[in-house]
Design an enzyme around this catalytic site. Structure first.
Site, PDB file in Angstrom:
ATOM      1  N   ALA A 137       0.844  -1.051  -0.091  1.00 45.88           N
ATOM      2  CA  ALA A 137       0.084  -0.303  -0.242  1.00 45.88           C
ATOM      3  C   ALA A 137       0.006   1.325  -0.278  1.00 45.88           C
ATOM      4  CB  ALA A 137      -1.086  -0.164   1.675  1.00 45.88           C
ATOM      5  N   ASP A 138       1.849   1.119   0.555  1.00 45.78           N
ATOM      6  CA  ASP A 138       2.815   2.740   0.816  1.00 45.78           C
ATOM      7  C   ASP A 138       3.352   2.242  -1.128  1.00 45.78           C
ATOM      8  OD1 ASP A 138       2.044   2.651   4.022  1.00 45.78           O
ATOM      9  OD2 ASP A 138       3.894   2.008   4.177  1.00 45.78           O
TER      10      ASP A 138
END
Length: 285
Positions: A137-138
């Site tokens: 996600a990051d």
């Protein structure tokens, strides 16, 4: 003692800031640490802001990664930065974006990987929701941030808008955007994506298969011609005329284990695939 420590930190901050602003960068020092959230450093807040504004004078991009409202708490107003530096591209990265019902909630990659639905639809059919082993996600939010900043600079400099932009990047939305048509399918049919292991809901065969020599191979036959070539390679050409495998829709409906890729060894599979490629078998999987 504490006062002396703070004074030393303040002096170090001044020295670092002076070095960054200096023409010579022999030490390749391109960043400084401004601990503006430290309660013990409130007495130097104005100085920190001064150095931040000095750094932004010739900066192209300003990136902040705090919960919405935190910069305001520290006296940093985005609207004021826009007025002072109209060419500045401001990228704001947060868990759920700058607005919306969850905007003020803390957001980390793992939470987003769960809340986006990624973990729920990942894993074996009878297994548990599975999280990625890396910062998925990051990383996606970082890609969106970088690409958005590049386009904003392109608009400013190449299209000659002469204006910067404020870009709102949500970690949750970044991951949700790559989950395919699942949201649309749910909206139209009410069907919730389920865990399918390494198989795909739109094409078959597609899976990882264990060979008789204990190795693993990843095989996919997304098109009819690819699937037929694959059946020949694994030593099961009769599957081509089997009604259960005659087209993609039928292949999806039946168990992929019918392929029984373990009947040949991994070296032979790879060698046959290379031979097919050399012989002009075409691409596509």
């Amino acid at each position: 003692m504490l006062g002396e420590l703070n004074r030393n930190r303040y002096k170090a901050l001044e020295l670092l800031a002076e070095h960054v602003r200096a023409p010579s960068r022999e030490l390749s020092l391109d960043a400084i640490i401004c601990d503006i959230s430290d309660e013990d450093l409130k007495w130097v807040t104005n100085k920190v802001h001064y150095y931040l504004l000095k750094l932004l004078e010739d900066a192209d991009v300003f990136i902040e990664n705090f919960r919405p409202g935190r910069l305001d708490d520290w006296g940093i107003d985005i609207a004021e930065l826009q007025k002072k530096y109209p060419r500045l591209v401001i990228v704001r990265v947060s868990g759920y974006g700058q607005s919306g019902p969850y905007a003020n909630q803390p957001g980390f990659g793992t939470l987003m990987e769960a809340m986006s639905g990624f973990a729920e639809m990942t894993g074996e059919k009878d297994g548990v929701p599975t999280l990625p082993q890396f910062a998925l996600a990051d990383t996606l939010a970082g890609f969106y941030s970088a690409l958005s900043a590049m386009f904003a600079i392109y608009s400013r400099d190449v299209n000659d808008s002469k204006k910067g932009q404020v870009i709102d990047v949500s970690i949750w939305e970044s991951l949700f955007s790559i989950l395919g048509p699942n949201a649309m399918v749910f909206d139209l049919t009410g069907e919730i994506p389920s865990r399918k292991g390494n198989t795909a809901p739109t094409s078959a065969p597609r899976n990882t298969y264990k060979t008789k020599d204990g190795k693993w191979v990843a095989l996919a036959g997304a098109t009819q011609t690819t699937a037929e070539r694959l059946f020949k390679v694994i030593g099961r050409p009769e599957l081509i005329k089997n009604p259960k495998f005659s087209n993609n829709a039928y292949r999806i409906a039946v168990s992929y284990t019918h392929l029984r890729a373990h009947e040949t060894d991994s070296y032979l599979v790879c060698r046959r695939l290379r031979e097919k490629k050399k012989g002009g078998g075409g691409g596509g999987g």
